[in-house]
Design a protein around this motif. Structure first.
Motif, PDB file in Angstrom:
ATOM      1  N   HIS A  22       0.823  -1.209   0.000  1.00  0.00           N
ATOM      2  CA  HIS A  22       0.000   0.000   0.000  1.00  0.00           C
ATOM      3  C   HIS A  22       0.858   1.261   0.000  1.00  0.00           C
ATOM      4  CE1 HIS A  22       1.014   0.823   4.197  1.00  0.00           C
ATOM      5  NE2 HIS A  22       0.894  -0.482   4.397  1.00  0.00           N
ATOM      6  N   GLY A  23       0.252   2.378  -0.374  1.00  0.00           N
ATOM      7  CA  GLY A  23       0.951   3.656  -0.320  1.00  0.00           C
ATOM      8  C   GLY A  23       1.173   4.118   1.118  1.00  0.00           C
ATOM      9  N   GLU A  24       1.911   5.199   1.253  1.00  0.00           N
ATOM     10  CA  GLU A  24       2.244   5.716   2.585  1.00  0.00           C
ATOM     11  C   GLU A  24       1.009   6.134   3.359  1.00  0.00           C
ATOM     12  OE1 GLU A  24       5.029   8.891   2.570  1.00  0.00           O
ATOM     13  OE2 GLU A  24       6.671   7.705   1.731  1.00  0.00           O
ATOM     14  N   THR A  25       1.100   5.979   4.672  1.00  0.00           N
ATOM     15  CA  THR A  25       0.145   6.555   5.626  1.00  0.00           C
ATOM     16  C   THR A  25       0.913   7.579   6.453  1.00  0.00           C
ATOM     17  OG1 THR A  25       0.555   5.105   7.530  1.00  0.00           O
ATOM     18  CG2 THR A  25      -0.867   4.246   5.770  1.00  0.00           C
ATOM     19  N   PRO A  26       0.258   8.346   7.325  1.00  0.00           N
ATOM     20  CA  PRO A  26       1.006   9.275   8.185  1.00  0.00           C
ATOM     21  C   PRO A  26       2.057   8.586   9.049  1.00  0.00           C
ATOM     22  CG  PRO A  26      -1.310   9.874   8.164  1.00  0.00           C
ATOM     23  CD  PRO A  26      -1.204   8.567   7.420  1.00  0.00           C
ATOM     24  N   LEU A  27       1.883   7.261   9.322  1.00  0.00           N
ATOM     25  CA  LEU A  27       2.835   6.547  10.173  1.00  0.00           C
ATOM     26  C   LEU A  27       4.060   6.048   9.409  1.00  0.00           C
ATOM     27  CD1 LEU A  27       0.392   4.340  12.322  1.00  0.00           C
ATOM     28  CD2 LEU A  27       1.360   6.582  12.884  1.00  0.00           C
ATOM     29  N   THR A  28       3.943   5.927   8.077  1.00  0.00           N
ATOM     30  CA  THR A  28       5.019   5.306   7.298  1.00  0.00           C
ATOM     31  C   THR A  28       6.336   6.074   7.358  1.00  0.00           C
ATOM     32  OG1 THR A  28       3.337   4.427   5.789  1.00  0.00           O
ATOM     33  CG2 THR A  28       5.628   4.347   5.047  1.00  0.00           C
ATOM     34  N   PRO A  29       6.363   7.403   7.103  1.00  0.00           N
ATOM     35  CA  PRO A  29       7.653   8.112   7.144  1.00  0.00           C
ATOM     36  C   PRO A  29       8.288   8.089   8.536  1.00  0.00           C
ATOM     37  CG  PRO A  29       5.966   9.434   6.051  1.00  0.00           C
ATOM     38  CD  PRO A  29       5.265   8.306   6.711  1.00  0.00           C
ATOM     39  N   GLN A  30       7.476   7.914   9.575  1.00  0.00           N
ATOM     40  CA  GLN A  30       8.006   7.877  10.937  1.00  0.00           C
ATOM     41  C   GLN A  30       8.483   6.485  11.334  1.00  0.00           C
ATOM     42  OE1 GLN A  30       5.144   9.664  13.691  1.00  0.00           O
ATOM     43  NE2 GLN A  30       4.300  10.882  12.012  1.00  0.00           N
ATOM     44  N   LYS A  31       8.298   5.511  10.432  1.00  0.00           N
ATOM     45  CA  LYS A  31       8.728   4.128  10.656  1.00  0.00           C
ATOM     46  C   LYS A  31       8.147   3.563  11.955  1.00  0.00           C
ATOM     47  CE  LYS A  31      12.972   4.500   7.938  1.00  0.00           C
ATOM     48  NZ  LYS A  31      12.379   3.786   6.791  1.00  0.00           N
ATOM     49  N   ARG A  32       6.860   3.755  12.128  1.00  0.00           N
ATOM     50  CA  ARG A  32       6.160   3.230  13.285  1.00  0.00           C
ATOM     51  C   ARG A  32       5.504   1.894  12.948  1.00  0.00           C
ATOM     52  NH1 ARG A  32       5.865   6.762  17.457  1.00  0.00           N
ATOM     53  NH2 ARG A  32       6.468   8.921  16.973  1.00  0.00           N
ATOM     54  N   PHE A  33       5.444   1.009  13.936  1.00  0.00           N
ATOM     55  CA  PHE A  33       4.745  -0.256  13.743  1.00  0.00           C
ATOM     56  C   PHE A  33       3.291   0.034  13.425  1.00  0.00           C
ATOM     57  CE2 PHE A  33       8.366  -1.867  16.144  1.00  0.00           C
ATOM     58  CZ  PHE A  33       8.593  -3.111  15.584  1.00  0.00           C
TER      59      PHE A  33
ATOM     60  N   ASP B  20      -5.495   1.581  12.245  1.00  0.00           N
ATOM     61  CA  ASP B  20      -5.950   1.375  10.866  1.00  0.00           C
ATOM     62  C   ASP B  20      -5.965   2.688  10.091  1.00  0.00           C
ATOM     63  OD1 ASP B  20      -6.806   0.030   8.629  1.00  0.00           O
ATOM     64  OD2 ASP B  20      -8.893  -0.127   9.260  1.00  0.00           O
ATOM     65  N   PRO B  21      -4.799   3.316   9.910  1.00  0.00           N
ATOM     66  CA  PRO B  21      -4.757   4.621   9.240  1.00  0.00           C
ATOM     67  C   PRO B  21      -5.063   4.528   7.754  1.00  0.00           C
ATOM     68  CG  PRO B  21      -2.536   3.796   9.576  1.00  0.00           C
ATOM     69  CD  PRO B  21      -3.447   2.841  10.295  1.00  0.00           C
ATOM     70  N   SER B  22      -5.568   5.617   7.201  1.00  0.00           N
ATOM     71  CA  SER B  22      -5.792   5.727   5.760  1.00  0.00           C
ATOM     72  C   SER B  22      -4.527   6.255   5.085  1.00  0.00           C
ATOM     73  CB  SER B  22      -6.964   6.664   5.478  1.00  0.00           C
ATOM     74  OG  SER B  22      -8.154   6.155   6.037  1.00  0.00           O
ATOM     75  N   LEU B  23      -4.541   6.319   3.768  1.00  0.00           N
ATOM     76  CA  LEU B  23      -3.410   6.854   3.035  1.00  0.00           C
ATOM     77  C   LEU B  23      -3.253   8.353   3.282  1.00  0.00           C
ATOM     78  CD1 LEU B  23      -3.788   5.175  -0.489  1.00  0.00           C
ATOM     79  CD2 LEU B  23      -2.391   4.399   1.441  1.00  0.00           C
ATOM     80  N   SER B  24      -2.014   8.802   3.250  1.00  0.00           N
ATOM     81  CA  SER B  24      -1.731  10.232   3.236  1.00  0.00           C
ATOM     82  C   SER B  24      -1.843  10.730   1.798  1.00  0.00           C
ATOM     83  CB  SER B  24      -0.325  10.488   3.760  1.00  0.00           C
ATOM     84  OG  SER B  24       0.639   9.871   2.907  1.00  0.00           O
TER      85      SER B  24
ATOM     86  N   ARG C   9      -5.817   1.199   4.485  1.00  0.00           N
ATOM     87  CA  ARG C   9      -4.772   1.690   3.587  1.00  0.00           C
ATOM     88  C   ARG C   9      -4.629   0.815   2.347  1.00  0.00           C
ATOM     89  NH1 ARG C   9      -3.035  -0.214   8.460  1.00  0.00           N
ATOM     90  NH2 ARG C   9      -1.309  -1.716   8.621  1.00  0.00           N
ATOM     91  N   THR C  10      -4.864  -0.494   2.499  1.00  0.00           N
ATOM     92  CA  THR C  10      -4.779  -1.372   1.337  1.00  0.00           C
ATOM     93  C   THR C  10      -6.041  -1.271   0.478  1.00  0.00           C
ATOM     94  OG1 THR C  10      -5.417  -3.131   2.878  1.00  0.00           O
ATOM     95  CG2 THR C  10      -3.122  -3.041   2.206  1.00  0.00           C
ATOM     96  N   ARG C  11      -7.190  -1.185   1.120  1.00  0.00           N
ATOM     97  CA  ARG C  11      -8.429  -1.071   0.336  1.00  0.00           C
ATOM     98  C   ARG C  11      -8.447   0.227  -0.476  1.00  0.00           C
ATOM     99  NH1 ARG C  11     -12.544  -0.307   3.187  1.00  0.00           N
ATOM    100  NH2 ARG C  11     -11.749  -0.449   5.325  1.00  0.00           N
ATOM    101  N   GLU C  12      -7.924   1.310   0.116  1.00  0.00           N
ATOM    102  CA  GLU C  12      -7.875   2.581  -0.610  1.00  0.00           C
ATOM    103  C   GLU C  12      -6.901   2.478  -1.791  1.00  0.00           C
ATOM    104  OE1 GLU C  12      -7.354   7.386   0.251  1.00  0.00           O
ATOM    105  OE2 GLU C  12      -7.033   5.926   1.875  1.00  0.00           O
ATOM    106  N   THR C  13      -5.739   1.888  -1.559  1.00  0.00           N
ATOM    107  CA  THR C  13      -4.778   1.685  -2.643  1.00  0.00           C
ATOM    108  C   THR C  13      -5.383   0.815  -3.742  1.00  0.00           C
ATOM    109  OG1 THR C  13      -2.924   1.849  -1.072  1.00  0.00           O
ATOM    110  CG2 THR C  13      -2.471   0.816  -3.199  1.00  0.00           C
ATOM    111  N   ALA C  14      -6.046  -0.267  -3.334  1.00  0.00           N
ATOM    112  CA  ALA C  14      -6.638  -1.188  -4.305  1.00  0.00           C
ATOM    113  C   ALA C  14      -7.734  -0.516  -5.131  1.00  0.00           C
ATOM    114  CB  ALA C  14      -7.202  -2.416  -3.582  1.00  0.00           C
ATOM    115  N   ARG C  15      -8.545   0.330  -4.498  1.00  0.00           N
ATOM    116  CA  ARG C  15      -9.613   1.017  -5.238  1.00  0.00           C
ATOM    117  C   ARG C  15      -9.042   1.939  -6.309  1.00  0.00           C
ATOM    118  NH1 ARG C  15     -12.218   1.441  -0.118  1.00  0.00           N
ATOM    119  NH2 ARG C  15     -11.395   3.555   0.131  1.00  0.00           N
ATOM    120  N   ILE C  16      -7.959   2.631  -5.969  1.00  0.00           N
ATOM    121  CA  ILE C  16      -7.331   3.541  -6.936  1.00  0.00           C
ATOM    122  C   ILE C  16      -6.806   2.754  -8.131  1.00  0.00           C
ATOM    123  CG2 ILE C  16      -5.350   5.072  -7.291  1.00  0.00           C
ATOM    124  CD1 ILE C  16      -5.767   6.017  -4.356  1.00  0.00           C
TER     125      ILE C  16
END
Length: 418
Positions: free
Chosen positions: A222-233, A240-244, A274-281
């Motif tokens: 999936h694409g980045e979420t707000p947690l991805t750049p911070q390298k958080r688990f 269950d964050p959405s995409l940024s 985050r995966t469902r949003e990526t998949a829909r796009i």
């Protein structure tokens, strides 16, 4: 009550393609092979052939002793899980076969166990012999079978329940020919049988040309979420964050790249946002619908959800060290171990391969599942998960052939993001 073990297998050279099955009935107490069954069944899929092998084995066991208890061992996860009632049977070709298998013996006298392929060599050998015979325009013949070499040299089993010998009993209905396994090979023909055995053994290296098109899983993180750049688990047990905005842009770029390739025939997504949003796009760009598969969800990281690696090391050093060295260790607070994740991904893989034979399917999922698909395909140890880098919105691909071999075609491709 007498107890039997039935080992069964089926194969298809092309999936669908020329197919056959094999089954052997063993005495549970001694391990002696009591009966064999094998048949070339024409063009069919692997799964149909495996179910036909199960049917043949159950019928051969019933013919030996209708009152016996039977323990079935197969290397088909799909058949074992469906017949055990843990997986639904969706394919219309498999439902009637499963119903027939369920009706051979009372359900309380039949149990099922998955075993690795290397422990199912006798039935695998029979299935390959049947397919080889079909290629020659012949029916499988017990006198030519090499499967007795797998079973040792135990003596013939004597009279069948009807008073005749098992060799004379003839085939069970629609089950090929049932015969005593150990007595079929004469000692004088041992050299010829060993040569035939080498030919019948399926390849464990490069897939032969007649295996047909593989099932190919294109694995999109999936694409980045707000947690991805911070390298958080960020697993399946967190917020269950959405995409940024950056993540949505990455999904659009991945969609454009996949549209240019034009090979994806179906889209399956993890259930997380985050995966469902990526998949829909992506699916919107490809003109496809999105199916959701729970088995593709990310690992549950327990109390570590939302924390950085450094924060976990500071707060839970003992649990983190165990997690880094033992694949069976769970994160603090009852998360999911890598061992548990691997079992879930392997079962999901088998179900999806069965559901999408010879098709290219986009699986939109997460870091740990994608690494696990690749690790299992390579036969790599669990610690290899820590040695793979997987970027947001990256593409990987694994192909699965009809003989069970897998080929990693792509890993962590981010060229579409640059």
């Amino acid at each position: 009550m007498r107890e039997f073990i039935v080992e069964a297998d089926g194969g298809s050279r092309g999936n669908p393609g020329p197919a056959g099955y094999g089954a052997v009935v063993l005495d549970a107490a001694t391990g002696e092979a009591l009966a064999e069954a094998a048949e070339y069944i024409g063009v069919a899929t692997n799964n149909v052939a495996e179910y036909r092998g199960l049917l043949a084995g159950l019928r051969a066991a019933r013919d030996l002793d209708p009152g016996a208890a039977v323990h079935v061992r197969m290397d088909s996860k799909l058949v074992v899980e469906q017949m055990s009632g843990r997986w639904k049977i969706k394919h219309p070709d498999l439902k009637p076969l499963a119903l027939q298998a369920a009706g051979v013996l009372p359900a309380d006298r039949v149990s099922y166990e998955w075993i690795p392929r290397e422990r199912n060599r006798h039935a695998d050998r029979l299935a390959n012999e049947a397919m080889d015979a079909g290629r020659r325009g012949e029916q499988w013949s017990p006198s030519r079978s090499t499967a007795a070499l797998d079973a040792g040299t135990a003596p013939d089993t004597g009279p069948a329940p009807d008073g005749g010998s098992a060799r004379d009993a003839g085939p069970a209905p629609n089950a090929g020919t049932a015969v005593p396994g150990p007595g079929v090979a004469a000692a004088a023909a041992e050299a010829d049988l060993r040569a035939a055995q080498a030919v019948a053994t399926p390849s464990t290296g490069w897939a032969p040309a007649d295996l047909g098109a593989p099932s190919t899983f294109v694995l999109l993180r999936h694409g980045e979420t707000p947690l991805t750049p911070q390298k958080r688990f960020s697993g399946s047990g967190g917020s269950d964050p959405s995409l940024s905005e950056a993540g949505r842009e990455q999904a659009q770029r991945a969609a454009a790249a996949l549209a240019r390739r034009g090979t994806v025939e179906a889209v399956v997504s993890s259930p997380l946002a985050r995966t469902r949003e990526t998949a829909r796009i992506v699916a919107a760009r490809l003109g496809l619908d999105v199916a959701v598969e729970d088995g593709l969800r990310e690992t549950d990281f327990g109390a570590w959800e939302g924390l950085t690696f450094g924060e976990v090391r500071e707060r839970h050093p003992g649990d983190l060290n165990a997690w880094l060295t033992d694949p069976a260790a769970r994160p603090t607070g009852g998360g999911e171990s890598f061992t548990e994740t691997a079992a879930r991904i392997a079962a999901t893989r088998d179900e999806l391969v069965a559901a999408y034979p010879r098709r290219t399917v986009l699986l939109v999922t997460h870091v740990t599942p994608i690494k696990t698909f690749v690790r299992l395909a390579l036969g790599a140890p669990p610690e290899s998960l820590f040695r793979m880098e997987l970027s947001a919105a990256s593409l990987s691909a694994v192909a699965y052939y009809a003989d069970g071999n897998a080929s990693v075609r792509l890993f962590n491709d981010t060229s579409h993001l640059r």
